[in-house]
Design an enzyme around this catalytic site. Structure first.
Site, PDB file in Angstrom:
ATOM      1  N   ASP A 372       0.836  -1.203   0.000  1.00  0.00           N
ATOM      2  CA  ASP A 372       0.000   0.000   0.000  1.00  0.00           C
ATOM      3  C   ASP A 372       0.872   1.255   0.000  1.00  0.00           C
ATOM      4  OD1 ASP A 372      -2.316   1.887   1.047  1.00  0.00           O
ATOM      5  OD2 ASP A 372      -3.273  -0.027   0.616  1.00  0.00           O
ATOM      6  N   ARG A 449      -5.792  16.330   3.061  1.00  0.00           N
ATOM      7  CA  ARG A 449      -4.769  15.378   3.491  1.00  0.00           C
ATOM      8  C   ARG A 449      -3.383  15.816   2.978  1.00  0.00           C
ATOM      9  NH1 ARG A 449      -3.709   9.012   2.236  1.00  0.00           N
ATOM     10  NH2 ARG A 449      -3.610   8.288   4.363  1.00  0.00           N
ATOM     11  N   ASP A 484      -5.960   4.844  -5.772  1.00  0.00           N
ATOM     12  CA  ASP A 484      -6.612   5.612  -4.710  1.00  0.00           C
ATOM     13  C   ASP A 484      -6.864   7.047  -5.149  1.00  0.00           C
ATOM     14  OD1 ASP A 484      -7.628   6.121  -2.183  1.00  0.00           O
ATOM     15  OD2 ASP A 484      -5.965   5.136  -1.152  1.00  0.00           O
ATOM     16  N   CYS A 532     -10.361   2.913  -5.433  1.00  0.00           N
ATOM     17  CA  CYS A 532     -10.465   3.285  -4.028  1.00  0.00           C
ATOM     18  C   CYS A 532     -10.461   4.802  -3.997  1.00  0.00           C
ATOM     19  CB  CYS A 532      -9.248   2.726  -3.291  1.00  0.00           C
ATOM     20  SG  CYS A 532      -9.112   3.237  -1.572  1.00  0.00           S
ATOM     21  N   ASP A 554     -12.793   2.489   4.313  1.00  0.00           N
ATOM     22  CA  ASP A 554     -11.643   2.372   5.201  1.00  0.00           C
ATOM     23  C   ASP A 554     -12.057   1.816   6.556  1.00  0.00           C
ATOM     24  OD1 ASP A 554      -9.767   3.186   3.450  1.00  0.00           O
ATOM     25  OD2 ASP A 554      -9.616   5.245   4.176  1.00  0.00           O
TER      26      ASP A 554
HETATM   27  C1  GLA Z   1      -6.815   5.602   1.663  1.00  0.00           C
HETATM   28  C2  GLA Z   1      -7.263   4.194   1.379  1.00  0.00           C
HETATM   29  C3  GLA Z   1      -6.601   3.247   2.341  1.00  0.00           C
HETATM   30  C4  GLA Z   1      -5.098   3.367   2.222  1.00  0.00           C
HETATM   31  C5  GLA Z   1      -4.681   4.810   2.451  1.00  0.00           C
HETATM   32  C6  GLA Z   1      -3.216   5.002   2.165  1.00  0.00           C
HETATM   33  O1  GLA Z   1      -7.320   6.057   2.866  1.00  0.00           O
HETATM   34  O2  GLA Z   1      -8.657   4.075   1.415  1.00  0.00           O
HETATM   35  O3  GLA Z   1      -7.011   1.925   2.111  1.00  0.00           O
HETATM   36  O4  GLA Z   1      -4.698   2.926   0.971  1.00  0.00           O
HETATM   37  O5  GLA Z   1      -5.404   5.709   1.632  1.00  0.00           O
HETATM   38  O6  GLA Z   1      -2.810   6.294   2.377  1.00  0.00           O
END
Ligand code: GLA
Length: 749
Positions: A372, A449, A484, A532, A554
């Site tokens: 990730d 963020r 993402d 995502c 999440d």
């Molecule tokens: C988002 C995604 C999570 C993860 C974070 C990483 O919040 O939904 O699953 O990948 O970013 O920063």
């Protein structure tokens, strides 16, 4: 004239169009004196007749009328297909076009129609499709504006096997002037009564897709997004249901938009009790300069009619979206059981730790390791590095290529996280291209963020990000990408567009996202994509066309997930629903639930793990191994079976749902009880979707029951589920967050 077509029936004389596949009928006609389109009927199929004159309703009412001497030519009182504002209709329009003169009065009149076997693709946009031209028929109605050289093309597809009509609109400017499109909905429909309630999905980060059902007021109600993504807040979906409609009974009209950007789903009840429903790109913050010889294509809307409740509607969406919206090599394949390191390590990992997790995963039977966020640039927390898509060699000395080689030697596939649309200011990318951020010159720009949005409306930006990703993928041996998108767009402005085109930015942005997806899919067809957006902020049909699965939320807590997955299933199939077993105490809500409960919830989705599995006890590891064996055995059933909701977490302490195989020979029921109950009453769970005359063995025991019996009487919830007296639901099992699976297998003689 239309002899060749089975599902499109045209009455030439009365200019009536009847789309019917034996399950549903959709009926409209051309109004003789003004050439506009009048809606006549949508619902359960009706037999065709050589005219439907009797469905035309006209009352003399106090209003403005189009034709002198005619008091029934008020468009306000005519049910329409694709209404315009003004020229006697005062309700919300499906289209608004500003002419060079400044007015917005249009007059689109029927010019001709065409019918096609199959379904034409939508240029640059995701859409349902067919693999064989016998699967669907498409009707195109072409309307000509009498005040300009604009043409409007309305597309209607009727599918042989689905109770759904797909609609879209295309505007073509054949003239020499530029027009400003200010509303261009994908579909609109006027129902003859107001006897509906509204069902929709709303939420926020970590609590996506909460199901809500409300009465509809006279006036206007809507759900929408103006966030640059379909968003956590509302899903591009709504359903109109009859007041007595339940999960299994009653009429439902479902509307879903195959789009990932700003949308509007709106319902309006007028004072004569007509209900107008429409769905499309949100007109708020939208305008499009339609230049000479240019075309504007709206996204596609899918309208489902279901006779037997919300489950019936969902099953149509599930089947259509799983089989004819999702694409590519992975569409029909069983999805790998993955282990993701996000909740295991967050940003704090090195190669050793990653290999440790991957190795343990492989030993436990997992099939895909996903690295990730945090593998690139100087990304040690969420303040840095998005846009610099090159490996951090301190964490990964041999880069992605080296890591993936080592991971694969462990006999597990390798997946990688990207957030392609974003940029942080401390990057090389920002130094080189500070003007690639979405921002209004001279005005402040917000962060989300700690990151900024790349201007994906610009082709050179999309190309550059493609090249960066390609450099990793070309020899990285990547089997899966998690794409993402972790913030919304608040200052939508492109430095590459003139002032009058700034209203196009949100839509151009999402077209840029689609282009990047398309290019990556074309070059890397074997890669499984999971979309995502901070969890489920882009869990929409548009994304499913590129990424056959999506991270639902999440929030990985099993109890919260009951609601999220139940709500998501209103439209989206289990094969698309990212669901993982995570650690306890849960990272989002701190709740302690058993491994059994977490697993039993995550099974109903793509299934995977997201915790530090190296820390599991030996006993837990044995449990996980057994769970994985079970899932692999039944994966096809979970991911391709018919999903049925039985009891809602939004209204009950007990959630229940099940999957049934296509041939009804097998089923798995999931039953979840949030809070424990003392001194229990007798309880039964009535099942659905089974074959009445099949005898099903339950949980491999010597207990068997017929389908009709299970669908009338139901499963009896004693300890051994055969109705024998049991001691207060087995005392050792009295606990909160309890769950149970029932496996039903038809006994063949
Ligand atoms: C988002 C995604 C999570 C993860 C974070 C990483 O919040 O939904 O699953 O990948 O970013 O920063």
């Amino acid at each position: 004239m239309n002899d060749n077509f089975q599902m499109i029936k045209v009455n030439d004389l009365t200019k009536e169009f009847h789309l019917t596949n034996g399950k549903i009928s959709y009926l409209f006609r051309v109004i003789q004196n003004n050439g506009q389109l009048e809606h006549l009927y949508f619902g359960k199929s009706m037999r065709h007749r050589d005219h439907f004159d009797y469905l035309t309703e006209r009352e003399v009412r106090p209003s403005n009328n189009q034709f002198e001497g005619d008091h029934t030519s008020s468009m306000e009182h005519i049910k329409q297909e694709y209404p315009t504002f003004g020229a006697t209709d005062f309700r919300h329009p499906a289209q608004q076009i500003r002419y060079p003169k400044g007015d917005r009065i249009t007059d689109f009149r029927y010019e001709q129609h065409k019918s096609y076997h199959g379904k034409p693709a939508l240029t640059g946009l995701p859409a349902t499709y067919v693999e064989d031209s016998t699967e669907a028929e498409t009707l195109e109605i072409i309307l000509q504006d009498t005040y300009s050289e604009l043409k409007l093309h309305l597309f209607y597809t009727v599918f042989a096997d689905y109770s759904a009509i797909a609609r879209s609109a295309k505007y073509v400017n054949h003239g020499a002037e530029t027009f400003s499109l200010e509303a261009a909905m994908s579909a609109s429909i006027d129902f003859p009564d107001k006897n509906f309630e509204l069902v929709h999905l709303n939420g926020a980060w970590a609590r996506e897709n909460q199901m809500e059902r409300t009465p509809i007021i006279t006036g206007t109600q809507s759900v929408s997004s103006a966030r640059g993504a379909s968003s956590h807040v509302h899903n591009p979906f709504m359903a109109l249901v009859r007041p007595d409609t339940t999960e299994h009974h009653g009429e439902v009209y479902g509307f879903s938009l195959i789009y990932s950007g700003n949308f509007l789903a709106q319902v309006e009840i007028d004072t004569y009790q007509v209900t107008r429903a429409m769905i499309g790109i949100n007109p708020f913050e939208f305008s499009w300069q339609l230049k000479p010889q240019e075309v504007f294509q709206t996204p596609e809307a899918v309208m489902v009619y279901a006779e037997h409740g919300l489950n019936d509607m969902s099953q149509t969406f599930h089947n259509l979206y799983r089989k004819r919206l999702a694409r590519g090599e992975w569409r029909d394949k069983e999805r790998p059981i993955l282990v993701n390191n996000w909740e295991a390590t967050y940003f704090d990992f090195n190669e050793e730790k990653i290999l440790d997790i991957a190795k343990t995963g492989a030993e436990l039977g997992m099939e895909l390791f996903v690295l990730d966020d945090g593998w690139f640039g100087e990304r040690h927390d969420d303040t840095s590095s998005l846009g610099d898509w090159f490996e951090n060699r301190d964490k990964l000395p041999d880069g992605i290529k080296g890591l993936s080689t080592k991971v694969k030697q462990l006999n597990i596939k390798f997946g990688l996280w990207f957030e392609p649309e974003m940029i942080c200011k401390d990057t090389k990318l920002f130094q080189e291209h500070p003007d690639w951020i979405m921002q209004v010159p001279g005005k402040s720009v917000s962060h989300g963020r700690n990151q900024f949005v790349l201007d994906f409306s610009r082709q050179e930006v999309v190309d550059h990000i493609f090249e960066q990703m390609d450099a990793i993928l070309v020899d990285g041996n990547v089997d899966y990408i998690k794409w993402d998108m972790n913030r919304y767009i608040s200052e939508a402005y492109s430095l590459a567009l003139p002032a009058e085109q700034q209203g196009e930015v949100y839509h151009r942005y999402i077209l840029g996202v689609y282009r990047l997806y398309e290019r990556l899919i074309e070059k890397y067809p074997h890669i499984l994509f999971e979309s995502c957006a901070g969890g489920g902020a882009r869990f929409d049909p548009g994304m499913l066309y590129y990424a056959p699965q999506a991270w639902a939320s999440d929030d990985t807590d099993a109890v919260e997930r009951l609601k999220i997955q139940y709500g998501t299933s209103l439209v989206y199939p289990l094969s698309s629903m990212g669901s993982h077993v995570s650690a306890v105490p849960n990272h989002q809500v701190g709740r302690m639930t058993s491994l059994e409960m977490r697993t039993n919830v995550a099974y109903f989705g793509t299934f995977g793990y997201e915790l530090d599995i190296t820390l599991l006890s030996d006993e837990e590891k044995e449990q996980v191994k057994r769970d994985i064996v079970f899932f692999k055995k039944h994966r096809k059933l979970f991911q391709q079976g018919q999903f049925i909701r039985l009891s809602s977490p939004f209204t009950s302490n007990e959630t229940a749902w099940m999957v049934v195989s296509e041939d009804q020979s097998e089923a798995i029921v999931g039953y979840y009880e949030v809070l424990a109950k003392p001194n229990r009453p007798y309880e039964r769970l009535v099942l659905k979707g089974l074959a009445e005359d099949k005898l099903y063995r339950i949980n491999d025991s010597d207990v068997s029951r017929f389908g009709d019996d299970l669908m009338q009487i139901g499963l009896l919830f004693g300890e051994n589920f055969i109705g024998k007296a049991s001691e207060y639901w087995a005392k050792e099992k009295i606990k909160d967050f309890n769950s149970k699976l029932f496996h039903l297998k038809a006994i063949t003689e």
